[in-house]
Write an enzyme that holds these catalytic residues in place. Structure first.
Site, PDB file in Angstrom:
ATOM      1  NE  ARG A  44      60.201  23.298  29.363  1.00 54.79           N
ATOM      2  CZ  ARG A  44      60.528  24.637  28.667  1.00 54.79           C
ATOM      3  NH1 ARG A  44      61.158  25.410  29.016  1.00 54.79           N
ATOM      4  NH2 ARG A  44      59.870  24.295  26.807  1.00 54.79           N
TER       5      ARG A  44
ATOM      6  CB  SER B 118      57.814  25.556  24.090  1.00 56.88           C
ATOM      7  OG  SER B 118      58.480  24.409  23.952  1.00 56.88           O
TER       8      SER B 118
ATOM      9  CG  ASP C 274      38.775  26.121  46.484  1.00 59.91           C
ATOM     10  OD1 ASP C 274      37.882  27.156  45.946  1.00 59.91           O
ATOM     11  OD2 ASP C 274      37.921  24.597  46.363  1.00 59.91           O
TER      12      ASP C 274
ATOM     13  NE  ARG D 213      34.508  49.428  47.719  1.00 58.31           N
ATOM     14  CZ  ARG D 213      33.657  49.492  48.404  1.00 58.31           C
ATOM     15  NH1 ARG D 213      33.118  50.848  49.037  1.00 58.31           N
ATOM     16  NH2 ARG D 213      34.358  48.307  49.527  1.00 58.31           N
TER      17      ARG D 213
ATOM     18  CB  CYS E 238      34.489  44.194  51.231  1.00 64.22           C
ATOM     19  SG  CYS E 238      34.429  43.379  49.557  1.00 64.22           S
ATOM     20  CD  GLU E 239      31.901  49.167  52.408  1.00 63.33           C
ATOM     21  OE1 GLU E 239      31.989  50.579  52.296  1.00 63.33           O
ATOM     22  OE2 GLU E 239      31.397  47.796  51.390  1.00 63.33           O
TER      23      GLU E 239
ATOM     24  CE  LYS F 216      29.916  52.451  53.590  1.00 57.14           C
ATOM     25  NZ  LYS F 216      31.899  52.813  53.350  1.00 57.14           N
TER      26      LYS F 216
ATOM     27  CD  GLU G 207      32.109  28.016  46.109  1.00 56.61           C
ATOM     28  OE1 GLU G 207      31.472  28.105  45.047  1.00 56.61           O
ATOM     29  OE2 GLU G 207      33.247  27.798  46.096  1.00 56.61           O
TER      30      GLU G 207
ATOM     31  CB  ILE H 231      34.474  34.335  35.978  1.00 57.20           C
ATOM     32  CG1 ILE H 231      35.814  35.130  35.005  1.00 57.20           C
ATOM     33  CG2 ILE H 231      34.469  35.188  37.345  1.00 57.20           C
ATOM     34  CD1 ILE H 231      35.509  37.023  35.088  1.00 57.20           C
TER      35      ILE H 231
END
Length: 320
Positions: free
Chosen positions: A26, A59, A128, A155, A187-188, A214, A223, A251
């Site tokens: 555009r 569009s 990434d 969790r 996250c721990e 805990k 990864e 995903i």
């Protein structure tokens, strides 16, 4: 003087690529330029598979994930003879410059075309967030939301079963996505490529948490760091706590882009046209401190370094 441009998406798809294509198309049409869309990245460029794009071609694309032009891995593009055919295809179509949307592999292709005399502009499209010269890449924030949602769900089940969960996050060899998602997801433990990893040290930290009462824990890991199933088995053996690994996989690349990615992609796409009209070729676009910037694409690949957010890591450690 530039009259016609080409645009392609290459490498792994990222949410916001369609918004970037739309921004390029555009903005170019507004400036009186013609635009050719190239199917399936450098493969389509080599095979001369292109289509004329107009306003209607893009569009209802700003909210769509993936890339409607398609993408493909094409390692053969390293061959100079292959690239020569690609450039001939561009010239045959009357295309004066190329906008490439993708990650570092895509940038390398644009760099090589630039070195052969064909002007390219690179836009950072990858979840990434590992591209030099930019604070953030197109698709990163959408993927971040996807990963955090997955961590939240893990969790729920981990706390129900007093289980240790390992979640593997994409990022290739960059820990930005893992680190940000781990902080946002509470996250721990965080394992990223930029920080030396020793599984015995990780187990010691997990045991220390168990000793403090805990009941469950989540380990976020980038990864390629290790085999997460083997790591889960090792942790379970050493701690006596049930441990399961979840690989989020592709995903993370899907879904409708969040507003920030749509805005970032739109701004970068329009900025690429500004640069070309100003006579700039061989550049890559970035955003730094919320300002659009551009760098020499060869210098960015060969010389620039991408700093790790060590202060974020230190913050995360205080929150364990």
């Amino acid at each position: 003087m530039i009259k016609k441009i080409g645009v392609l998406t290459s490498g792994g798809d990222a949410p916001g690529m369609n918004a970037a294509i739309r921004g390029v198309v555009r903005a170019a049409l507004t400036e009186g330029l013609e635009v050719m869309g190239i199917y399936d990245g450098y493969l389509g460029l080599y095979e001369d598979r292109m289509v004329q794009l107009d306003r209607y071609s893009v569009s209802d694309m700003i909210n769509r994930g993936g890339t409607f032009l398609g993408s493909a891995r094409f390692p053969e593009f390293r061959d100079e003879n292959i690239r020569a055919v690609a450039i001939e295809n561009l010239k045959k179509r009357g295309i004066d410059a190329l906008v490439v949307i993708g990650g570092d592999g895509s940038y390398m292709g644009a760099k090589r075309l630039t070195e052969m005399g064909f002007p390219c502009i690179g836009l950072p499209g990858t979840i990434d967030n590992d591209i030099k010269g930019t604070d953030y890449t197109i698709g990163y924030f959408t993927a971040l939301g996807t990963v955090v949602e997955a961590i939240d769900r893990l969790r729920d089940t981990s706390s129900s079963h007093q289980r240790i969960s390992i979640v593997e996050v994409m990022g290739r060899y960059c820990g930005d996505l893992t680190l940000a998602a781990a902080i946002a997801g509470g996250c721990e433990f965080i394992v990223v490529p930029e920080v030396e990893f020793n599984r015995e040290d990780l187990v010691a930290e997990i045991k220390a948490g168990i000793a403090k009462g805990k009941k469950h824990a989540i380990v976020a890991i980038t990864e390629h760091m290790c085999d997460v199933d083997e790591l889960a088995h090792f942790i379970e053996k050493e701690t006596g706590r049930e441990t399961r690994a979840t690989v989020l996989g592709h995903i993370q690349r899907g879904g409708s882009p969040v507003p920030y990615d749509r805005i970032l992609a739109s701004r970068m796409g329009a900025y690429a046209i500004d640069l070309l009209l100003e006579g700039h070729g061989g550049r890559c676009v970035g955003i730094q401190n919320e300002q659009l910037v551009h760098h020499d694409i060869i210098d960015a690949i060969e010389n620039m370094k991408r700093p790790f957010k060590s202060d974020w890591m230190e913050c995360a450690k205080k929150l364990y």
